[in-house]
Scaffold this active site. Structure first.
Site, PDB file in Angstrom:
ATOM      1  N   CYS A   3       0.826  -1.212   0.000  1.00 35.96           N
ATOM      2  CA  CYS A   3       0.000   0.000   0.000  1.00 35.96           C
ATOM      3  C   CYS A   3       0.852   1.251   0.000  1.00 35.96           C
ATOM      4  O   CYS A   3       0.838   2.014  -0.951  1.00 35.96           O
ATOM      5  CB  CYS A   3      -0.886   0.027   1.241  1.00 35.96           C
ATOM      6  SG  CYS A   3      -2.203  -1.161   1.200  1.00 35.96           S
ATOM      7  N   GLU A  34       4.209   1.415   1.940  1.00 34.51           N
ATOM      8  CA  GLU A  34       5.354   1.208   2.797  1.00 34.51           C
ATOM      9  C   GLU A  34       6.672   1.376   2.051  1.00 34.51           C
ATOM     10  O   GLU A  34       6.983   0.599   1.143  1.00 34.51           O
ATOM     11  CB  GLU A  34       5.291  -0.198   3.410  1.00 34.51           C
ATOM     12  CG  GLU A  34       3.977  -0.509   4.113  1.00 34.51           C
ATOM     13  CD  GLU A  34       2.973  -1.272   3.271  1.00 34.51           C
ATOM     14  OE1 GLU A  34       2.121  -0.610   2.631  1.00 34.51           O
ATOM     15  OE2 GLU A  34       3.032  -2.503   3.225  1.00 34.51           O
TER      16      GLU A  34
END
Lengths: 843, 262
Positions: free
Chosen positions: A438, A440
Site C-alpha cells: 500500500c 510502505e
C-alpha cells in the site's frame, strides 16, 4: 523538443483482448501446487527445512501445469484460467477446508472451487496437521496476546495465515546476470567456506538450496520454451507462429542468462515476478522502480533502432495485464481486510536516482500510459514526487488520476528519504526507495520490511479505559482505574496511553512469534537468492539475511481517537458539560441510536435463540417484541433526548481535518501514543519495529467490532481510514483537510501513512482543474505530508454501480493503499467508500 | 492606523478555488451590493445587514463582522498552495467596493505576504474609491453585463455608464490586469450580437486581452427560498455547451482570448 516523450501511444487490439479474457470466468482455486508440495515434503522428511523448501519449489516448477494464453507476448502462468490461484497449505489450510462450501458465495472475494479440487485438497490437508507455520506461531504466542487477538484489539492475521511477501527483489540483477549468474555467486561463496567453520552447516545448506531454487526457475522457463515451440508447430496462423517462436527463443535465454533486449528483459522480469508468488503466498511482491531497471534495455534497443516505442509499450501493457492474472485466496476475514482480490504489486515511477538527481525518463511516462491502456487495479501504481519532478510528469500522472481509477498514489521524497535515513538506511539507499504494497517505503533488494505486520485498532484501548481493562466480561487490559479516579484530563489520557502501550506489547509478542515460526517452517531460498546480503551471510531472508530488517504494524483510527480525546477534554474537563460517567453510559447505549440493521438482526437472532433454547415457543408476537426492543434500545424518551443533546455538543467541538491548529496538534500527539512506544521494540531478525498509519480496507471490518466512540461515531460503523479525517467531518475543503493531515508527524510513521481524498470528477475538469489538483499535492507535500491518493468518481456513479453491478464490472476505485474493482467489494465497504467526503471546488 | 484592525462584514470564505484568478485561490465574500441582478446566485450577499437564511431546514446566520487581520490569518493558511500555483486572495461578494477600507486592508495584507490579489467586481463605485485599492491589486475581474444601459438597468436595477467609464480608467492603470467577465444569461445577453458588442468594447479598452463567459446556472435558486424571496428567473436554464462554444468563437473573432467559465 521536450526532454521526454510524454504523449499518448495507441493501445493495440491485443491488449483489449487480453483484458477482456481476464474477466471471462470467475476466479478458481486449483490444487496442483498443494499436491506437488505435499508429494515433495513427504519425500524429504527429516532433511533441513531450507533444503526441503528448495526441493519442494523445484518439484513444483518441474511439474506444475503451464499455460500460454491466446495472443500473449509475455508468458508464465500456473493457472488454467486468468485470475485462478493455487493454495499454500504449509502456511495454513484449516480456514480453506472450513470454507469449501461457502467460499464461492461469500461477500468479499469469492472463488469457484470444483468438487475434484476439494477432494484433492482434503487429501493433502491431512498431511499438514500440526506442521504449518500458523500452528507453530500459535504455540509461540503469549496467552494474553492470543486473548487480545480474540478480542480484536489487533489482528496479525495476514502473516499468521500466509507467507510474508512485502518485498522488492533485485530484479536488476536477474535481468543483468540471470539466475546462472546468481548461482555462480552462491558457488563462489560455497568455495570460500571452510568445512571447519562454526556456521558451515547453516551456510552450506542455504547456498545449496539457493542453487537448487535458481535451477528450478531456469527449468520452469525452459518448459515454456518447449511449449511455445510445440504451439508454434501446430498453429497455421503465420503471425502467431512467429510470435510463439520468439517466445520460445526468449524463454530459452531468460531468466537463465542476462537479457540482451527490452523484450527479453520484460520476459525475464515476469518470471521473477510470478515465481516469487509460486514459492510463497505472501502478497505485495512489488516490482518497485520498473522505469529505472528496465530503462537501460529500452534505451539500448531504441538507440540501436531495434524496437519501436509502440512495441515497447505493448510489451509493458502485456506485463500490466499479467499482473492482474495472478490471484490469491485468503480466509473470509482477511478477504474483507484486503478486499478486491488485490495483490498489492506496487510499481513506482519517477523520483530521484541514488545520487539525488531526477530519475524521470520515457519509461516513467510509458508506465502511466500502460495504466491508461489497461485500466486495471494492478499494478498498484505509484509516483514519486520531489522538488525536481518535472511538471509535465505531474500532468501526465494527473490525467491518470482524472480517469477515476484511483491510480496513481503520490509519494513525497522530501519526507520519505529523511524518514528512511532516520531508520538507518544510507542516503544512497534511501534515495533509491520504492513502495511496497500500500504505502510502505523501503530499499529494494536489501530489505525484509515485514510491512503490514498487523492492524492495530487505536479505538479499542479507549474502550478498555472506560471499562478498567475489562472487555466482554474478561480482564483483558490493565486495571487503569475506575472512571471516577480520573480527576484531570491528563489522568484520563495517561490511562489511554497505558492501555495502548500494554496492547502494543502484546502485538509485538504476537508478531515476533509469527516471525520465528516463518523462519523455522517456511524459509524461502528462492526469494533469498535475490535479496542482499543473504548469499554473503549464508542465511535466508526469514533468518535475518537481509541488510535492513523491520516489522511494521499499522495503526488506524487516528482521527477517531484525536476527535474522541479532544471531545472528552473539552466537554468533561474544560467545560464540565458532561461527566465521564454520563459519557460512558451514552457510549454503552450507542447514544440511544439503534445499531445498524445487520447488527440489530444479529442481536435479535441471538435473543430469539436464547428464548428458543429455554423452551419458549417463538410466536410472531414474541418476534415483534424482540425486534421492537432491539431497535428501541429499551431507552426512555428522556434518556434519548439526553443523548441527542450530547451528540449535538460533540458535533460542535472542532474536529481534526478542518485546519484548526489546536485540534491538529492534539491529533499529532494522539498519533504518538501508537508510533512512539512501538519503535522501542525489536524483532527476531535483528531489526526494529516501526509504525505505519494506514488501514488497507480493515477500517470497515474492524470498525464493525468497535463500539461507539466519544467522537460521536456510532457502534460498529467504520473507523477513519489511514490518517484521513473521519468521513464527513472535514467540511472546509481539500486544502484545509490536507493542512490538518500534514500536521501529523509523518517521519516517525516511517512504515507509511495513507491520506485518502475523494474528488468529484468536476473538480478535475479542464486545465485549471488539473493544475489545481497538482497544486494540492505540491502544497501538501511542501508541508511534509508523506502520501496522497484520490478517488475521482461521483457518489451518483457509485450508487448506480451498486444497483447495476453488471454495467459497472470494470469500474476501478481507490480502496485504501490500492485500487480494486468496485463491484467485487462487499456492500459495507462499498458504502464506506461512498460515504467518505467528496471534495470539490465550488462555483 | 493598523490596517489589520479594519473591520468589515463577510458571509463566506471559500478555499481551493481554481476559477477566479490564476492558480489556487481563497475567495472572501463581502456582504452588500448596489446592484440587484435578477440571476444573482448569491442573493444573501446583496443586503449589507446580517440576515437569516434557511439552508437544508436549518436557520443559518448570514454575515459576520470581522477584522481584516482575522480574515487574512485564515486565508494565509493556504500559503503553500498559493506559493506553488501563483494563486492567492480573491475578493468577491456582494461588491467589495461597498466596503472600500476593509477591501483595501485585505488586499494590503495579502501584498505584505507576497500573494496574488484579485477582485470580482461590478466596478459600480466612484473611481476615487477604486483608485485606492488598485495599488494592491493584480487582477480586476470585472463584470460587464450589457452595453445597453437601459437593458442593464432593467435587469440589474442600475445603469451602466459609470461601470463603462470606470472600465476605461482601470484599463489605463499599469499595475493591474483587467479581465472582462460576462455572465451569460438567456433572455438578457445571450445573443451573438450582444456578446460581440461587449467583446468589442473590451477590445476598445486597449489593454484587455481576456474575456470569460460564465454560463448562467440555477445553483442560487434554493437560497431565494431560504431568504423568503421569489426567484424571478422562471424556467430559464443553463445555456447549452454548443451555445457557449458559439459565443466563445464570437469573442475570439474580435481578438480576445476567450474562455468558458472562470
Amino acid at each position: 523538443m521536450s526532454k521526454f516523450y510524454s504523449g499518448s501511444i495507441k493501445k493495440t487490439d491485443r491488449i483489449t483482448h487480453l483484458v477482456e479474457n481476464l474477466f471471462k470466468k470467475m476466479p478458481e482455486i486449483e490444487a496442483e501446487r498443494a499436491v506437488l508440495l505435499t508429494e515433495s515434503y513427504k519425500c524429504t522428511e527429516g532433511e533441513p527445512i531450507i533444503m526441503r523448501r528448495a526441493k519442494a519449489f523445484k518439484h513444483i516448477c518441474d511439474n506444475i501445469p503451464i499455460y500460454i494464453r491466446e495472443e500473449e507476448l509475455i508468458v508464465g502462468s500456473t493457472n488454467k484460467n486468468p485470475r485462478g490461484c493455487q493454495t499454500f497449505p504449509e502456511f495454513s489450510y484449516e480456514w480453506l477446508q472450513d470454507e469449501f462450501d461457502t467460499i464461492e458465495k461469500r461477500a468479499a472475494d469469492p472463488f469457484y472451487i470444483s468438487e475434484e479440487t476439494k477432494q484433492k485438497l482434503t487429501e493433502v490437508h491431512k498431511y499438514w496437521k500440526g506442521k504449518t507455520s500458523s500452528e507453530l506461531a500459535t504455540s509461540y504466542m503469549d496467552e494474553r496476546a492470543k486473548a487480545a487477538i480474540d478480542h480484536n484489539i489487533f489482528t496479525p492475521g495476514n502473516y499468521f495465515y500466509n507467507g510474508i511477501g512485502h518485498v522488492t527483489v533485485k530484479y536488476e540483477e536477474v535481468l543483468k546476470i540471470g539466475y546462472k549468474g546468481i548461482m555462480n555467486k552462491a558457488a563462489e561463496e560455497l568455495a570460500l567456506l571452510s568445512v571447519a567453520d562454526g556456521d558451515y552447516a547453516e551456510r552450506h545448506t542455504f547456498l545449496e538450496a539457493v542453487i537448487i531454487s535458481c535451477n528450478a526457475a531456469i527449468n520452469y522457463a525452459k518448459r515454456y520454451s518447449a511449449l511455445a515451440y510445440q504451439m508454434a508447430e501446430k498453429t497455421s496462423d503465420i503471425t502467431r507462429k512467429s510470435e510463439l517462436l520468439k517466445i520460445a527463443e526468449n524463454c530459452d535465454r531468460v531468466p537463465e542468462y542476462g537479457a540482451r533486449s527490452f523484450y527479453e528483459a520484460c520476459q525475464s522480469f515476469w518470471f521473477v515476478q510470478m515465481l516469487i508468488q509460486v514459492e510463497s503466498s505472501g502478497h505485495s511482491i512489488s516490482p518497485g522502480r520498473f522505469d529505472q531497471y528496465m530503462y537501460p534495455y529500452y534505451k539500448k534497443d531504441m538507440d540501436e533502432g531495434k524496437i519501436t516505442r509502440e512495441f515497447a509499450q505493448e510489451l509493458m501493457d502485456c506485463i500490466w495485464v499479467k499482473l492482474n492474472d495472478l490471484n490469491k485466496a485468503r480466509d473470509a476475514a482477511s478477504a474483507e481486510g484486503f478486499a478486491g482480490y488485490s495483490l498489492f504489486q506496487n510499481l513506482i515511477a519517477g523520483g530521484q536516482t541514488s545520487e539525488g538527481l531526477d530519475a524521470t525518463n520515457d519509461l516513467s511516462f510509458m508506465c502511466v500510459e500502460a495504466c491508461l491502456h489497461v485500466m486495471l487495479p494492478q499494478p498498484s501504481f505509484s509516483i514519486r514526487v520531489w522538488n525536481g519532478t518535472p511538471h509535465e510528469f505531474m500532468l501526465k500522472a494527473a490525467t491518470l488520476t482524472r480517469t477515476g481509477i484511483g491510480l496513481p498514489a503520490y509519494y513525497n521524497d522530501e519526507v520519505i528519504i529523511p524518514a528512511l535515513i532516520s531508520r538507518g538506511l544510507t542516503i544512497e539507499d534511501a534515495r533509491d526507495y520504492n513502495i511496497i504494497g500500500c504505502v510502505e517505503p523501503q530499499k529494494s533488494g536489501k530489505t525484509d520490511g515485514w510491512h503490514d505486520a498487523a492492524f492495530f485498532n487505536m479505538c479499542r484501548p479507549l474502550e478498555l479505559v472506560f471499562s478498567n481493562g475489562v472487555d466482554k466480561g474478561y480482564q483483558l487490559g490493565k486495571r487503569t482505574g475506575e472512571i471516577d479516579d480520573f480527576k484531570t484530563f491528563d489522568d484520563f489520557y495517561d490511562a489511554y496511553k497505558a492501555q495502548s502501550k500494554d496492547m502494543i506489547e502484546l502485538l509485538v509478542n504476537a508478531d515476533n512469534a509469527i516471525d520465528v515460526a516463518h523462519s523455522e517452517r517456511c524459509p524461502l531460498p528462492f526469494l533469498s537468492s535475490m535479496v542482499d546480503d543473504c548469499i554473503k551471510r549464508g542465511k535466508s531472508v526469514q533468518n535475518g539475511g537481509a541488510v535492513y530488517n523491520f516489522t511494521g504494524p499499522q495503526g488506524f483510527g487516528v482521527a477517531n481517537m484525536a476527535d474522541s480525546l479532544y471531545a472528552i477534554k473539552k466537554l468533561v474537563y474544560d467545560e464540565k458539560k458532561v461527566t465521564l460517567k454520563e459519557y460512558k453510559e451514552a457510549l454503552e447505549n450507542n447514544y440511544g441510536r439503534p445499531v445498524s440493521n445487520s447488527q440489530a438482526e444479529k442481536t435479535a437472532i441471538e435473543a430469539l435463540k436464547r428464548l428458543n433454547d429455554s423452551g419458549i415457543e417463538i410466536t410472531e408476537k414474541i418476534v415483534a417484541e424482540v425486534v421492537k426492543e432491539v431497535s428501541a434500545n429499551g431507552l426512555s424518551p428522556q434518556k434519548k433526548a439526553e443523548y441527542d443533546k450530547l451528540l449535538e455538543m460533540i458535533d460542535e467541538i472542532p474536529k481534526f481535518g478542518n485546519d484548526n491548529p489546536e485540534v491538529d496538534a492534539f491529533a499529532r500527539d494522539v498519533a504518538y501514543t501508537y508510533t512512539k512506544p512501538l519503535e522501542m521494540y525489536k524483532n527476531p531478525r535483528g531489526g526494529h519495529f516501526q509504525a505505519g498509519l494506514y488501514p488497507v480496507s480493515a477500517n470497515v471490518p474492524l470498525g464493525a467490532q468497535t463500539g461507539a466512540t466519544p467522537d460521536g461515531r456510532l457502534a460498529y460503523t467504520p473507523v477513519a481510514d489511514g490518517v484521513s479525517p473521519s468521513a464527513g467531518k472535514d467540511v472546509n475543503g481539500p486544502t484545509a483537510s490536507a493542512n490538518s493531515v500534514s500536521r501529523l508527524d509523518h517521519y516517525i510513521a516511517s512504515n507509511g501513512t495513507l491520506f485518502n481524498m475523494k474528488f468529484h470528477p468536476s473538480a478535475l475538469e479542464g486545465n485549471s482543474g488539473l493544475e489545481g489538483f497538482i497544486t494540492l499535492i505540491r502544497g501538501y507535500f511542501d508541508q511534509k505530508g508523506s502520501h496522497m491518493q484520490f478517488n475521482v468518481v461521483s457518489r451518483e456513479t457509485l450508487r448506480e454501480a451498486q444497483k447495476n453491478p453488471d454495467k459497472y464490472r470494470s469500474l476501478v476505485v481507490r480502496v485504501a493503499g490500492y485500487s480494486a474493482l468496485f463491484t467485487t467489494l462487499s456492500k459495507s465497504l462499498q458504502d464506506d467508500i461512498i460515504n467518505r467526503t467528496e471534495q470539490s471546488t465550488m462555483y | 492606523m493598523d490596517y489589520r484592525n479594519v473591520k468589515g462584514r463577510i458571509f463566506n470564505i471559500q478555499k481551493y478555488s481554481v476559477h477566479d484568478g490564476p492558480g489556487v485561490r481563497t475567495i472572501v465574500f463581502l456582504k452588500g451590493c448596489r446592484l440587484r441582478c435578477r440571476w444573482c446566485c448569491n442573493p444573501e450577499s446583496q443586503e449589507y445587514k446580517i440576515q437569516e437564511m434557511t439552508v437544508g431546514g436549518k436557520v443559518k446566520t448570514v454575515g459576520e463582522d470581522i477584522t481584516a487581520g482575522e480574515v487574512m490569518d485564515n486565508v494565509l493558511k493556504d500559503m503553500p498552495y498559493f506559493r506553488r500555483s501563483g494563486g492567492g486572495l480573491t475578493l468577491s461578494g456582494g461588491e467589495c467596493l461597498c466596503q472600500p477600507e476593509f477591501s483595501e486592508a485585505l488586499l494590503r495584507i495579502a501584498k505584505d505576504y507576497g500573494i496574488s490579489t484579485a477582485i470580482e467586481s461590478t466596478a459600480f463605485a466612484s473611481f476615487e474609491v477604486i483608485s485606492k485599492i488598485l495599488p494592491y491589486l493584480d487582477y480586476y475581474l470585472m463584470d460587464i453585463k450589457h452595453i445597453n444601459s437601459k437593458k442593464h438597468k432593467e435587469f440589474t436595477t442600475q445603469p451602466n455608464e459609470l461601470i463603462l467609464e470606470n472600465a476605461k480608467k482601470i484599463a489605463e492603470y499599469k499595475g493591474t490586469k483587467l479581465i472582462v467577465r460576462v455572465p451569460v444569461i438567456p433572455t438578457f445577453n445571450d445573443t451573438e450580437a450582444e456578446i460581440e458588442e461587449i467583446a468589442k468594447f473590451a477590445v476598445s479598452l486597449g489593454t484587455v486581452d481576456e474575456i470569460h463567459l460564465l454560463p448562467y446556472h440555477r445553483m442560487g435558486q434554493d437560497k431565494y427560498k431560504g431568504l423568503g424571496r421569489e426567484y424571478k428567473m422562471g424556467d430559464i436554464y443553463t445555456p447549452s455547451k454548443e451555445k457557449m462554444e458559439k459565443l466563445k468563437r464570437v469573442a475570439s473573432r474580435v481578438g480576445l482570448k476567450a474562455q468558458i467559465g472562470g
